[in-house]
Design a protein around this motif. Structure first.
Motif, mmCIF file in Angstrom:
data_model
loop_
_atom_site.group_PDB
_atom_site.id
_atom_site.type_symbol
_atom_site.label_atom_id
_atom_site.label_comp_id
_atom_site.label_asym_id
_atom_site.label_seq_id
_atom_site.Cartn_x
_atom_site.Cartn_y
_atom_site.Cartn_z
ATOM 1 N N THR A 101 -48.489 1.851 16.417
ATOM 2 C CA THR A 101 -49.638 2.525 15.798
ATOM 3 C C THR A 101 -50.170 3.667 16.671
ATOM 4 O O THR A 101 -50.639 4.674 16.136
ATOM 5 C CB THR A 101 -50.773 1.518 15.508
ATOM 6 N N ALA A 102 -50.068 3.547 17.998
ATOM 7 C CA ALA A 102 -50.568 4.628 18.862
ATOM 8 C C ALA A 102 -49.714 5.887 18.678
ATOM 9 O O ALA A 102 -50.242 7.004 18.556
ATOM 10 C CB ALA A 102 -50.564 4.182 20.321
ATOM 11 N N SER A 103 -48.385 5.722 18.616
ATOM 12 C CA SER A 103 -47.499 6.873 18.405
ATOM 13 C C SER A 103 -47.749 7.497 17.040
ATOM 14 O O SER A 103 -47.762 8.719 16.884
ATOM 15 C CB SER A 103 -46.027 6.466 18.479
ATOM 16 N N ASP A 105 -50.535 7.415 15.222
ATOM 17 C CA ASP A 105 -51.825 8.102 15.224
ATOM 18 C C ASP A 105 -51.695 9.462 15.919
ATOM 19 O O ASP A 105 -52.157 10.486 15.405
ATOM 20 C CB ASP A 105 -52.865 7.222 15.917
ATOM 21 N N ARG A 106 -51.018 9.450 17.073
ATOM 22 C CA ARG A 106 -50.846 10.692 17.832
ATOM 23 C C ARG A 106 -50.082 11.730 17.002
ATOM 24 O O ARG A 106 -50.508 12.870 16.871
ATOM 25 C CB ARG A 106 -50.065 10.381 19.120
ATOM 26 N N ALA A 107 -48.976 11.281 16.391
ATOM 27 C CA ALA A 107 -48.140 12.224 15.634
ATOM 28 C C ALA A 107 -48.853 12.737 14.384
ATOM 29 O O ALA A 107 -48.523 13.805 13.867
ATOM 30 C CB ALA A 107 -46.825 11.554 15.253
ATOM 31 N N LEU A 108 -49.837 11.969 13.893
ATOM 32 C CA LEU A 108 -50.574 12.394 12.687
ATOM 33 C C LEU A 108 -51.841 13.172 13.033
ATOM 34 O O LEU A 108 -52.664 13.450 12.160
ATOM 35 C CB LEU A 108 -50.915 11.175 11.814
ATOM 36 N N GLY A 109 -52.025 13.493 14.295
ATOM 37 C CA GLY A 109 -53.133 14.356 14.680
ATOM 38 C C GLY A 109 -54.326 13.633 15.274
ATOM 39 O O GLY A 109 -55.316 14.260 15.635
ATOM 40 N N ALA A 269 -38.091 -2.605 19.543
ATOM 41 C CA ALA A 269 -38.899 -2.068 20.640
ATOM 42 C C ALA A 269 -38.395 -0.691 21.087
ATOM 43 O O ALA A 269 -39.189 0.162 21.478
ATOM 44 C CB ALA A 269 -38.891 -3.054 21.810
ATOM 45 N N GLU A 270 -37.068 -0.468 20.998
ATOM 46 C CA GLU A 270 -36.513 0.828 21.433
ATOM 47 C C GLU A 270 -36.933 1.988 20.531
ATOM 48 O O GLU A 270 -37.016 3.130 20.969
ATOM 49 C CB GLU A 270 -34.971 0.791 21.346
ATOM 50 N N LEU A 271 -37.167 1.680 19.226
ATOM 51 C CA LEU A 271 -37.372 2.768 18.255
ATOM 52 C C LEU A 271 -38.611 3.606 18.562
ATOM 53 O O LEU A 271 -38.616 4.817 18.321
ATOM 54 C CB LEU A 271 -37.435 2.192 16.830
ATOM 55 N N ALA A 272 -39.661 2.981 19.104
ATOM 56 C CA ALA A 272 -40.873 3.749 19.431
ATOM 57 C C ALA A 272 -40.571 4.744 20.548
ATOM 58 O O ALA A 272 -41.050 5.883 20.519
ATOM 59 C CB ALA A 272 -42.001 2.811 19.836
ATOM 60 N N ASP A 273 -39.745 4.330 21.530
ATOM 61 C CA ASP A 273 -39.392 5.249 22.626
ATOM 62 C C ASP A 273 -38.611 6.439 22.082
ATOM 63 O O ASP A 273 -38.793 7.577 22.500
ATOM 64 C CB ASP A 273 -38.525 4.529 23.669
ATOM 65 N N GLU A 274 -37.734 6.152 21.106
ATOM 66 C CA GLU A 274 -36.933 7.249 20.536
ATOM 67 C C GLU A 274 -37.838 8.252 19.821
ATOM 68 O O GLU A 274 -37.619 9.460 19.891
ATOM 69 C CB GLU A 274 -35.881 6.697 19.575
#
Ligand SMILES: NC(=O)C1=CN([C@@H]2O[C@H](COP(=O)(O)OP(=O)(O)OC[C@H]3O[C@@H](n4cnc5c(N)ncnc54)[C@H](OP(=O)(O)O)[C@@H]3O)[C@@H](O)[C@H]2O)C=CC1
Ligand SMILES: O=C(O)[C@@H]1CCC=N1
Length: 291
Positions: A101-103, A105-109, A269-274
Motif C-alpha cells: 500500500t505504501a508503494s 500510495d506513492r505512485a498515485l501521488g 514479496a519480491e514484486l513490490a521491490d520490482e
C-alpha cells in the motif's frame, strides 16, 4: 453472496481474468454504472462501458478504482491513474499481487485511500475468498468508511478476511489467491491418472471434477475438520489408506506443499521491490510520429 445496498460506481483498470471474475460477481449483485478498461475488446451489458484506455475516460468520476492489471504493468498504469484518483478522491482497491500500500500510495501521488486485496477466481460465482488489508490511516472500523466500502464490494464475490499486518498478505496470497490453481492441478492429475488406468476420457473428467467439487461442497457445508472428513473416507487396511501412505510421507505432499507456499510467498514479496525499481527507472523515450 448478495449484499442489500447497491454497489458503488467503479473504474476497473485491467479487466482480465481476475478483474472480470470480480466484475461478474458485482454485476450479479447490482452494480452502479461502471467502466472497465483494457486494451483488447470486451462486451459489457449496458449501462456499463468498456474503454480501451484510461485516456478515453472523459468526465466519469468513480467512487472506487479497482486496479487489476499485472504487477509488471503497475509502473506504467499507476502514473496514468494518479490524476484520476487525485481529482475524484476515489477509494483505491488494488488486487495486484505483492504491491504494497505504501508503494501504491506513492505512485498515485500520495494522500490516497489505498486498500490492498487478494481475491481468488471463484469470485466469479460468488464463492471466492478475498484477503484485505488497510493501512492504519484508514481506521480500523470495518462497518464504516473505506473499509466498509471495500467489504461491500469484496463480499459480492464471497468471504472477506481482513488481515492486521501487511506482511501477512504474502503467505496468505500463496494459500488463497493462488490456491485455486493447486486444486485445478489436482483435477488435471486425477483425470490423467484415471485415463492412464484405462478409464474412458469423459468418465475420467467427470470423476475428477465431481470428486473435487463434491469434496469442496462438504468442506463448505459442514463444519467438520478436513482431517476428520479424510478419516471418514479411509477404512483401516482398506484402499484409501494405501494411497495416503504414499501421499502423506513427509517428503511427499507435506514437503511439496510447504515448498510451494514458501516459493509463492517469496515471489509475492519480491514484486513490490520490482515496482520500486521500475518506478525509479527513467521513463522510456517517447517515439514521435516522424520517427
Ligand atoms: N488470476 C488470479 O487468479 C488472480 C490474480 N490477481 C491479480 O490480478 C491482477 C491481474 O491478473 P490476471 O487477471 O490473472 O491477469 P490478466 O492478464 O488476465 O489481466 C490483466 C488485464 O490487464 C489489462 N491491461 C494491460 N495493460 C493495461 C492498461 N495499460 N490499462 C488497462 N488494462 C490493461 C490486460 O488487457 P489485455 O487483455 O487487453 O492485454 C488484461 O485484461 C494481477 O495483478 C494479479 O496479481 C489476484 C488474485 C488472483
Ligand atoms: O499468479 C499470480 O501472480 C496471481 C496472484 C494470485 C493468483 N494469481
Amino acid at each position: 453472496m448478495s449484499t442489500s445496498k447497491p454497489l458503488p460506481s467503479l473504474l476497473l483498470v485491467g479487466a482480465g481474468k481476475m478483474g472480470m471474475a470480480m466484475f461478474e460477481g458485482w454485476l450479479a449483485d447490482g452494480l452502479a454504472p461502471s467502466v472497465a478498461v483494457r486494451p483488447s475488446p470486451l462486451d459489457l451489458p449496458a449501462p456499463h462501458r468498456h474503454l480501451a484506455s484510461l485516456a478515453e475516460l472523459g468526465g466519469f468520476r468513480p467512487q472506487v478504482v479497482v486496479i487489476a492489471v499485472k504487477p509488471q504493468k503497475a509502473a506504467q498504469v499507476l502514473p496514468e491513474l494518479a490524476p484520476i484518483v487525485q481529482s475524484s478522491g476515489a477509494l483505491v482497491i488494488s488486487v495486484m499481487a505483492g504491491i504494497d500500500t505504501a508503494s501504491l500510495d506513492r505512485a498515485l501521488g500520495g494522500g490516497v485511500s489505498c486498500i490492498r486485496a487478494m481475491p481468488n477466481t471463484p469470485a466469479a460465482i460468488g464463492r471466492g475468498v478475498s484477503l484485505a488489508y488497510a493501512p492504519l490511516g484508514l481506521g480500523d472500523d470495518v462497518r464504516r468508511g473505506p473499509r466498509a466500502l471495500a467489504t461491500r464490494l469484496l463480499a459480492a464475490c464471497g468471504d472477506v478476511v481482513w488481515l492486521e499486518e501487511e506482511a501477512q498478505m504474502d503467505p496468505a496470497t500463496a494459500i488463497s489467491g493462488c490456491g485455486p490453481a493447486y486444486v485445478f492441478l489436482l483435477a488435471e492429475l486425477l483425470e490423467a491418472a484415471a485415463v492412464a488406468h484405462g478409464l474412458p476420457a469423459p468418465i475420467a473428467r467427470q470423476l475428477a471434477r465431481r470428486t473435487i467439487s463434491g469434496s469442496g461442497g462438504l468442506l463448505d457445508l459442514r463444519s467438520t475438520d478436513a482431517a476428520e472428513l479424510r478419516r471418514a473416507v479411509t477404512s483401516p487396511n482398506g484402499v484409501t489408506e494405501r494411497a495416503l501412505a504414499v501421499l502423506m510421507q513427509p517428503r511427499a505432499w507435506p514437503a511439496a506443499i510447504d515448498a510451494a507456499i514458501d516459493a509463492a510467498a517469496r515471489r509475492s514479496a519480491e514484486l513490490a521491490d520490482e515496482l520500486s525499481r521500475a518506478l525509479a527507472a527513467p521513463s522510456p523515450r517517447r517515439v514521435t510520429r516522424d520517427e
